[in-house]
Design a protein around this motif. Structure first.
Motif, PDB file in Angstrom:
ATOM      1  N   GLN A  77      42.563  35.880  34.123  1.00  0.00           N
ATOM      2  CA  GLN A  77      41.574  34.793  34.159  1.00  0.00           C
ATOM      3  C   GLN A  77      41.860  33.683  33.149  1.00  0.00           C
ATOM      4  O   GLN A  77      41.517  32.538  33.378  1.00  0.00           O
ATOM      5  CB  GLN A  77      40.173  35.368  33.981  1.00  0.00           C
ATOM      6  N   GLN A  80      44.058  31.297  35.054  1.00  0.00           N
ATOM      7  CA  GLN A  80      43.674  31.009  36.437  1.00  0.00           C
ATOM      8  C   GLN A  80      43.779  29.516  36.785  1.00  0.00           C
ATOM      9  O   GLN A  80      44.262  29.157  37.856  1.00  0.00           O
ATOM     10  CB  GLN A  80      42.239  31.500  36.671  1.00  0.00           C
ATOM     11  N   ARG A 110      40.555  42.399  43.197  1.00  0.00           N
ATOM     12  CA  ARG A 110      39.792  41.631  42.207  1.00  0.00           C
ATOM     13  C   ARG A 110      40.290  40.175  42.167  1.00  0.00           C
ATOM     14  O   ARG A 110      39.506  39.249  41.945  1.00  0.00           O
ATOM     15  CB  ARG A 110      39.910  42.285  40.821  1.00  0.00           C
ATOM     16  N   CYS A 111      41.574  39.962  42.362  1.00  0.00           N
ATOM     17  CA  CYS A 111      42.097  38.588  42.429  1.00  0.00           C
ATOM     18  C   CYS A 111      41.462  37.852  43.609  1.00  0.00           C
ATOM     19  O   CYS A 111      41.055  36.695  43.490  1.00  0.00           O
ATOM     20  CB  CYS A 111      43.623  38.589  42.585  1.00  0.00           C
ATOM     21  N   GLU A 113      38.633  38.365  44.948  1.00  0.00           N
ATOM     22  CA  GLU A 113      37.231  38.046  44.607  1.00  0.00           C
ATOM     23  C   GLU A 113      37.153  36.731  43.837  1.00  0.00           C
ATOM     24  O   GLU A 113      36.168  36.006  43.921  1.00  0.00           O
ATOM     25  CB  GLU A 113      36.639  39.154  43.734  1.00  0.00           C
ATOM     26  N   LEU A 114      38.227  36.462  43.056  1.00  0.00           N
ATOM     27  CA  LEU A 114      38.253  35.224  42.259  1.00  0.00           C
ATOM     28  C   LEU A 114      38.943  34.075  42.998  1.00  0.00           C
ATOM     29  O   LEU A 114      39.175  33.012  42.422  1.00  0.00           O
ATOM     30  CB  LEU A 114      39.000  35.480  40.933  1.00  0.00           C
TER      31      LEU A 114
END
Ligand code: SF4
Length: 260
Positions: A77, A80, A110-111, A113-114
């Protein structure tokens, strides 16, 4: 091929879960493993023994360091905005990421999700059924096919080519965007029959193959082999000449493939 495990080690299955895994290192601004600027995670452990491997220190599944998915995501993050401004994302490489499928799948999930693009660099060799679910959260596969002739493939990697071809056909079946990578080594993988066979096979995979990358052999990892006490058999092998590289690229182009 035997992996020599010391009796102090826990079983391999306990080394990685959906919460944690083992990595060798992280590169925060990679530019060669997928589009844009990439956050590259090099996982620990590989079953292949490629003669030209420039990361032989990733072989042993018990080396490297243990990290949790949460720790990895915190690092990701931080970078990012860079990644996304460049059209990049996260690449999971190795070693062989598919030896830790639950761990890798969770990072990719999880990536997503972002909203982060994910790429997986693999030989396609590990257990197929365990590997398949990882692809749910992978946007791009960088599939290393190290040769096509079965004997040459075995000579290069010490393992059979069949699992990789099976994996490649599956990527085609599910229309997964794929880049094929082929390392060109004079006197080892450059036999025209081998290259032609690979080009012919890759062409059968259809539209999922966005491009083929012909990677010229180099000896940048040689010093690591010496440090580890491994026998580096390619010490007298030169890099491929520009003419040879062009010739091999041309073979792929003749089969309608985009080549870089
Ligand atoms: S698959 Fe990659 S990490 Fe494994 S031995 Fe081959 S080049 Fe090295």
């Amino acid at each position: 091929m035997a992996i020599h495990l010391s009796t102090h080690h826990p079983p391999l299955s306990e080394l990685h879960t959906a919460d944690r895994g083992r990595i060798h290192s992280i590169e925060t601004c990679g530019t060669v493993d997928g589009p844009g600027i990439r956050f590259v995670i090099f996982t620990q452990g590989c079953l292949l023994r490629c003669l030209y491997c420039h990361n032989p220190d990733t072989r042993d599944p018990f080396q490297g360091r243990e990290v949790t998915v949460d720790q990895v995501m915190q690092e990701i993050q931080k970078y990012q905005s860079y990644m996304q401004a460049s059209g990049g994302g996260v690449t999971i490489s190795g070693g062989e990421p598919l030896l830790q499928p639950e761990f890798v799948r969770e990072i990719c999930r999880r990536c997503h999700e972002l909203g982060i693009h994910t790429a997986l660099d693999t030989s396609g060799f590990p257990d197929f059924e365990r590997s398949k679910p990882v692809l749910d959260y992978v946007d791009l596969v960088l599939l290393d096919i190290k040769s096509y002739d079965p004997q040459t493939y075995h000579r290069v990697t010490s393992v059979s080519i069949e699992p990789t071809l099976h994996f490649a056909r599956y990527l085609s079946d599910i229309h997964k965007p794929t880049w094929i990578r082929f390392v060109l080594v004079p006197g080892l993988t450059d036999d025209p029959v081998n290259v032609e066979g690979l080009a012919q096979f890759v062409a059968t995979l259809g539209d999922c193959v966005e491009k083929v990358e012909v990677l010229p052999f180099h000896k940048m990892g040689e010093y690591k082999w010496q440090e580890l006490g491994y026998d580096y058999q390619l010490k007298d092998t030169p890099p491929p000449s520009p003419q040879l590289i062009q010739q091999v690229m041309e073979t792929f182009r003749r089969y309608g493939l985009r080549v870089e």
